[in-house]
Design an enzyme around this catalytic site. Sequence first.
Site, short mmCIF file in Angstrom:
data_model
loop_
_atom_site.label_atom_id
_atom_site.label_comp_id
_atom_site.label_asym_id
_atom_site.label_seq_id
_atom_site.Cartn_x
_atom_site.Cartn_y
_atom_site.Cartn_z
N TYR A 109 1.01 -1.04 -0.08
CA TYR A 109 0.20 0.33 0.12
C TYR A 109 0.86 1.59 0.36
CZ TYR A 109 -3.09 3.62 1.39
OH TYR A 109 -4.08 5.00 1.74
N GLU A 197 -2.62 7.91 -4.19
CA GLU A 197 -2.84 6.48 -3.73
C GLU A 197 -3.01 4.98 -4.59
OE1 GLU A 197 -6.49 4.94 -0.05
OE2 GLU A 197 -6.86 4.30 -2.40
#
Length: 390
Positions: A109, A197
């Site tokens: 992530y 992101e």
Amino acid sequence: MDIHEYQAKEILARFGVPVPRGGLAYSPEQAGYRARELGGSAWVVKAQVHSGGRGAAGGVKLCRDEHEIAAFAATLFGKQLVTRQTDANGKGVYRLWVEAASDIAQELYLGFVLDRKSERIMIVASAQGGIDIEELAETNPDSLVRMTIDPATGLAEFQARELAFRLGLKGGQIAQMVTILRACYRAYRDLDAVMVEVNPLVVKGNGDLVALDAKMSFDTNAMFRQAAVAELRDRSQEDPRESTAGDHGLAYVGLTGDIGCIINGAGLAMATMDMIHLAGGEPANFLDIGGGASPERVVRAFQTVLADRNVGVVLVNIFAGINRCDWVADGVVTAYRQLELTLPVVVRLAGTNVEAGRRIIEQSGLPLISVGTLADAAAAAVAARPALAA
């Protein structure tokens, strides 16, 4: 302002982030054609909507042939995809992204956000990707790596290497991660983003890193200098009430209650919604009318609020500083007459020219409910709802 996954990938690729090959489709037939263009034996078909959680909602599928792609695409086009991040109405699916399947060895992530406490861009990363960051923060907070960036120097190479080490990357992966981190930072900084992101950022079977999914959000107030980004706006993914309000300079967020709110100032709007809850009601919206509220602007605010058919009563709460209570009162009276309102309207005025504003309300001859305090306004708005139902 949000953009689609494929748009975010195209932007990040221009800054140097590796992304899978893919193609955009506007029909089931075109989705199959994209797969033929890409080649290979497996493809991932993704609904393009402004929401996370698409996979769990049935908006993402691994397909093995063109017929499977076309069949899946046919079920998606025109569908309202409801995810855990949307309301019950979901988001309309009008375009799909077809990309070659990747050989995934590990999922990471990576996110860039503004940390308001330190007033700096913060990197949030984890060796556990593929799930929502909120879920990860709750179930395994120790897995999160946080790092702030000094705006005077930008993201230094040693910082990027340190983060790569902390994620357990080795050898050539470290250099790849440095490139990806610095590219994401430049995209964030240069394009006035508020969020970048990559989830997941995957390590492929051969050790290479690739951004398998990407999201970007931008500062709406900066779009005047980001024309290329502004052109990526997709109004079909927005609440029409919110987009229309924004076009007229009104800050509006639709909610689920039945008390429409017209207020000046975000803080006062939040306090008003809290008072409505304490009085036993539910606000239908957040609407900040802003400074310099002319009568015409007040009328526009009424039109925006009343576009929500759930609204049964309107609460106008103005504490005038830059605004003037007499301007607002003129707008309330004009809106009531022009829009031929029949529902209850509660008006609370305070601040500049308050006496003149209250006189306009009282002398209008209209059934407007004038009160002096915020608590009284919330109570009056809640009490006015049964009168409408009767």
